[in-house]
Design a protein around this motif. Structure first.
Motif, PDB file in Angstrom:
ATOM      1  N   ARG A  10       4.823 -14.489   9.323  1.00 17.99           N
ATOM      2  CA  ARG A  10       4.374 -13.243   9.961  1.00 17.99           C
ATOM      3  C   ARG A  10       5.479 -12.212   9.868  1.00 17.99           C
ATOM      4  N   LEU A  11       5.075 -10.956   9.722  1.00  9.19           N
ATOM      5  CA  LEU A  11       6.032  -9.854   9.669  1.00  9.19           C
ATOM      6  C   LEU A  11       5.469  -8.668  10.426  1.00  9.19           C
ATOM      7  N   ASP A  12       6.238  -8.130  11.358  1.00 12.04           N
ATOM      8  CA  ASP A  12       5.925  -6.852  11.992  1.00 12.04           C
ATOM      9  C   ASP A  12       6.803  -5.800  11.340  1.00 12.04           C
ATOM     10  N   TRP A  13       6.186  -4.710  10.922  1.00 10.64           N
ATOM     11  CA  TRP A  13       6.900  -3.712  10.122  1.00 10.64           C
ATOM     12  C   TRP A  13       6.559  -2.305  10.594  1.00 10.64           C
ATOM     13  N   ARG A  14       7.590  -1.491  10.719  1.00  9.85           N
ATOM     14  CA  ARG A  14       7.407  -0.080  11.057  1.00  9.85           C
ATOM     15  C   ARG A  14       7.685   0.746   9.803  1.00  9.85           C
ATOM     16  N   ALA A  15       6.689   1.491   9.351  1.00 10.86           N
ATOM     17  CA  ALA A  15       6.839   2.297   8.142  1.00 10.86           C
ATOM     18  C   ALA A  15       7.749   3.490   8.416  1.00 10.86           C
ATOM     19  N   PRO A  16       8.491   3.947   7.418  1.00 17.40           N
ATOM     20  CA  PRO A  16       9.363   5.109   7.599  1.00 17.40           C
ATOM     21  C   PRO A  16       8.612   6.440   7.551  1.00 17.40           C
ATOM     22  N   HIS A  17       7.285   6.373   7.474  1.00 15.72           N
ATOM     23  CA  HIS A  17       6.458   7.564   7.361  1.00 15.72           C
ATOM     24  C   HIS A  17       5.053   7.196   7.847  1.00 15.72           C
ATOM     25  N   PRO A  18       4.218   8.174   8.150  1.00 21.70           N
ATOM     26  CA  PRO A  18       2.833   7.840   8.517  1.00 21.70           C
ATOM     27  C   PRO A  18       2.159   7.071   7.387  1.00 21.70           C
ATOM     28  N   SER A  19       1.418   6.039   7.739  1.00 21.96           N
ATOM     29  CA  SER A  19       0.692   5.244   6.758  1.00 21.96           C
ATOM     30  C   SER A  19      -0.656   4.867   7.341  1.00 21.96           C
ATOM     31  N   LEU A  46      -3.745   2.183   6.741  1.00 18.66           N
ATOM     32  CA  LEU A  46      -3.985   0.906   6.069  1.00 18.66           C
ATOM     33  C   LEU A  46      -5.070   1.001   5.006  1.00 18.66           C
ATOM     34  N   HIS A  47      -6.235   1.481   5.370  1.00 17.58           N
ATOM     35  CA  HIS A  47      -7.384   1.412   4.463  1.00 17.58           C
ATOM     36  C   HIS A  47      -7.272   2.403   3.308  1.00 17.58           C
ATOM     37  N   GLN A  48      -6.758   3.586   3.556  1.00 23.68           N
ATOM     38  CA  GLN A  48      -6.550   4.536   2.468  1.00 23.68           C
ATOM     39  C   GLN A  48      -5.544   4.003   1.456  1.00 23.68           C
ATOM     40  N   THR A  49      -4.588   3.226   1.932  1.00 20.08           N
ATOM     41  CA  THR A  49      -3.519   2.752   1.061  1.00 20.08           C
ATOM     42  C   THR A  49      -3.926   1.527   0.257  1.00 20.08           C
ATOM     43  N   VAL A  50      -4.485   0.517   0.907  1.00 22.57           N
ATOM     44  CA  VAL A  50      -4.769  -0.729   0.178  1.00 22.57           C
ATOM     45  C   VAL A  50      -6.214  -0.824  -0.310  1.00 22.57           C
ATOM     46  N   GLY A  51      -7.048   0.148   0.033  1.00 23.71           N
ATOM     47  CA  GLY A  51      -8.455   0.070  -0.342  1.00 23.71           C
ATOM     48  C   GLY A  51      -8.692   0.019  -1.837  1.00 23.71           C
ATOM     49  N   GLU A  55       5.893  -3.060   0.711  1.00 23.14           N
ATOM     50  CA  GLU A  55       5.619  -2.336  -0.532  1.00 23.14           C
ATOM     51  C   GLU A  55       4.120  -2.212  -0.771  1.00 23.14           C
ATOM     52  N   LEU A  56       3.356  -3.224  -0.394  1.00 20.82           N
ATOM     53  CA  LEU A  56       1.903  -3.138  -0.493  1.00 20.82           C
ATOM     54  C   LEU A  56       1.379  -1.980   0.342  1.00 20.82           C
ATOM     55  N   LEU A  57       2.036  -1.726   1.463  1.00 26.39           N
ATOM     56  CA  LEU A  57       1.637  -0.651   2.380  1.00 26.39           C
ATOM     57  C   LEU A  57       2.311   0.683   2.066  1.00 26.39           C
ATOM     58  N   GLY A  58       3.007   0.766   0.941  1.00 24.05           N
ATOM     59  CA  GLY A  58       3.542   2.049   0.491  1.00 24.05           C
ATOM     60  C   GLY A  58       4.968   2.343   0.867  1.00 24.05           C
ATOM     61  N   ALA A  59       5.769   1.313   1.152  1.00 22.75           N
ATOM     62  CA  ALA A  59       7.150   1.547   1.567  1.00 22.75           C
ATOM     63  C   ALA A  59       7.945   2.315   0.522  1.00 22.75           C
ATOM     64  N   PRO A 117      -2.047  12.237   5.893  1.00 24.53           N
ATOM     65  CA  PRO A 117      -0.613  11.929   5.735  1.00 24.53           C
ATOM     66  C   PRO A 117      -0.343  10.447   5.527  1.00 24.53           C
ATOM     67  N   GLY A 118      -1.337   9.610   5.850  1.00 27.26           N
ATOM     68  CA  GLY A 118      -1.141   8.171   5.734  1.00 27.26           C
ATOM     69  C   GLY A 118      -1.520   7.590   4.387  1.00 27.26           C
ATOM     70  N   PHE A 119      -2.022   8.421   3.466  1.00 30.13           N
ATOM     71  CA  PHE A 119      -2.330   7.890   2.144  1.00 30.13           C
ATOM     72  C   PHE A 119      -1.043   7.613   1.387  1.00 30.13           C
ATOM     73  N   ARG A 120      -0.874   6.378   0.951  1.00 22.85           N
ATOM     74  CA  ARG A 120       0.280   5.957   0.164  1.00 22.85           C
ATOM     75  C   ARG A 120      -0.208   5.197  -1.067  1.00 22.85           C
ATOM     76  N   VAL A 121       0.592   5.197  -2.098  1.00 26.13           N
ATOM     77  CA  VAL A 121       0.262   4.439  -3.306  1.00 26.13           C
ATOM     78  C   VAL A 121       0.789   3.025  -3.120  1.00 26.13           C
ATOM     79  N   PRO A 122      -0.089   2.009  -3.153  1.00 26.19           N
ATOM     80  CA  PRO A 122       0.356   0.637  -2.892  1.00 26.19           C
ATOM     81  C   PRO A 122       1.100   0.038  -4.075  1.00 26.19           C
ATOM     82  N   ARG A 123       1.885  -0.974  -3.789  1.00 32.11           N
ATOM     83  CA  ARG A 123       2.563  -1.728  -4.841  1.00 32.11           C
ATOM     84  C   ARG A 123       2.437  -3.206  -4.508  1.00 32.11           C
TER      85      ARG A 123
END
Length: 305
Positions: A6-15, A17-22, A82-86, A108-114
Motif C-alpha cells: 500500500r502507498l499513500d501519496w500526495r501529488a505535487p499538483h492538483p490531480s 484520478l479518472h481524467q488521468t488514468v482513464g 508516475e501512473l497518476l502523473g507525478a 487542473p487535475g488532468f495529467r498524462v499518465p506513465r
C-alpha cells in the motif's frame, strides 16, 4: 482482504484520478480495468515481478491511495505516482488560446499518465490499427478472456491480467482469427512479444529515443508508437499522426476546417512539447471535431474470411 502493498501519496499538483488514468481503459468491458461504485479504479497489470491488481482511490484534491495484491504488488504501488502523473509538469505549458486557457483552468487535475509497461500498451495499440475502436476493444476482451490470468485480490468483479510476452507469442493462429484479428496485426503482436526485453527498454529512454526504438519494431509505425507513448511513457507531446479522425478534429477545433496530418502538425507547432496535452484539452473543452457527413470507417469482420 489486506493488500500485499500500500502507498499513500500526495501529488505535487492538483490531480484527478479518472481524467488521468482513464486513457488506460480499452473500452467499457475491459477485463483489466474497472471503475467501482465508490469511484476507485481497479487495474490488473503485469509487472516485471509478476501479476498485480491495483486499487487506486482519490482521497482529496491531491491525495491518493494505491493498494495492490499479487507477486507484483510492491512494484505496482511504487509505480503509482508516475501512473497518476507525478512526472507531468505543466508549469511551462502556455495555453495561448482563450478556450485552452479555460479548459486548462477547469481541468487542473488532468495529467498524462506513465504506466511504464510498454508491451502492455503496445499490444492493444496494434489491435487498434486500421479498424474501428469498438472492433479492437472486442478483440482485446476476447483475447483476455481466453488467455488472460485471473487477477489477484478482492476485485469487485472477476478481472484478468493481460498475458505475458510468452503468452502472447503462444496464441494459435486460429484463436487470433476467432478474436477478429487479421494475420497482419497478429503477426505484429507475436513479433513484438518476441522482442519484449527491447520493447520494455523504451521506458527508460528519452522520448525521441523511445519513439525511434518503437518505430523500428516490425508492424509499429508513428501512430502506434504515439499511442503507446501517451500511456506507457507519459509523453505530453505524442501526436497520433495517421489517425482516421484526429487531423479533422484538431482542424475544426482550432480553425473550423478539415486538415491533413501535415496541416495539423503545423497548427499544433506553437505548442511543441505539449501537443498531446492540447489535443486532450480540446476534447475536455467539448470539441467534437468535424460534423459527420461522410461514411464511418467500416467494420471488417476478419472471422468471416
Amino acid at each position: 482482504m489486506t493488500p500485499d502493498a500500500r502507498l499513500d501519496w500526495r501529488a505535487p499538483h492538483p490531480s484527478e484520478l479518472h481524467q488521468t488514468v482513464g486513457s488506460l481503459r480499452r473500452g467499457p468491458g475491459d477485463p483489466a480495468y474497472l471503475t467501482a461504485p465508490d469511484r476507485s479504479v481497479w487495474r490488473a497489470t503485469r509487472m516485471a515481478e509478476g501479476p498485480a491488481t491495483m486499487r487506486l482511490s482519490q482521497r482529496g484534491a491531491d491525495e491518493f491511495r494505491c493498494e495492490a495484491w499479487g507477486p507484483g504488488a510492491a512494484a505496482a504501488v511504487a509505480s503509482a505516482p508516475e501512473l497518476l502523473g507525478a512526472r507531468d509538469d505543466t508549469a511551462r505549458f502556455e495555453p495561448r488560446l482563450p478556450e485552452l486557457v479555460e479548459a486548462h483552468r477547469r481541468n487542473p487535475g488532468f495529467r498524462v499518465p506513465r504506466s511504464g509497461r510498454v508491451l502492455e500498451a503496445l499490444v492493444p495499440a496494434i489491435l487498434e490499427q486500421k479498424v474501428i475502436t469498438l472492433q479492437a476493444h472486442d478483440s482485446w476482451r476476447v483475447l483476455l478472456r481466453r488467455f488472460g490470468e485471473p487477477a489477484p485480490g478482492p476485485t469487485p468483479r472477476p478481472m484478468l491480467v493481460p498475458p505475458s510476452a510468452e503468452g502472447w507469442r503462444m496464441i494459435p493462429s486460429w484463436e487470433w482469427h476467432r478474436a477478429g484479428v487479421d494475420p497482419q496485426r497478429s503477426r505484429a503482436i507475436v513479433r513484438v512479444a518476441a522482442l519484449a526485453e527491447r520493447v520494455e527498454e523504451a521506458a527508460g529512454m528519452t522520448s525521441a529515443d523511445a519513439l525511434a526504438r518503437l518505430t523500428a519494431l516490425p508492424g509499429v509505425g508513428p501512430w502506434t508508437a504515439a499511442e503507446v507513448a501517451q500511456r506507457a511513457l507519459g509523453d505530453a507531446d505524442a501526436v497520433s499522426v495517421g489517425d482516421y479522425h484526429l487531423a479533422n478534429f484538431v482542424g475544426h477545433a482550432l480553425e473550423g476546417r478539415d486538415m491533413s496530418d501535415e496541416e495539423m502538425l503545423a497548427a499544433l507547432a506553437p505548442w511543441a512539447g505539449q501537443r498531446y496535452r492540447v489535443i486532450r484539452l480540446l476534447g475536455l473543452a467539448g470539441h467534437r471535431g468535424r460534423p459527420r457527413r461522410g461514411p464511418r470507417m467500416p467494420f471488417v469482420d476478419h472471422r468471416a474470411r
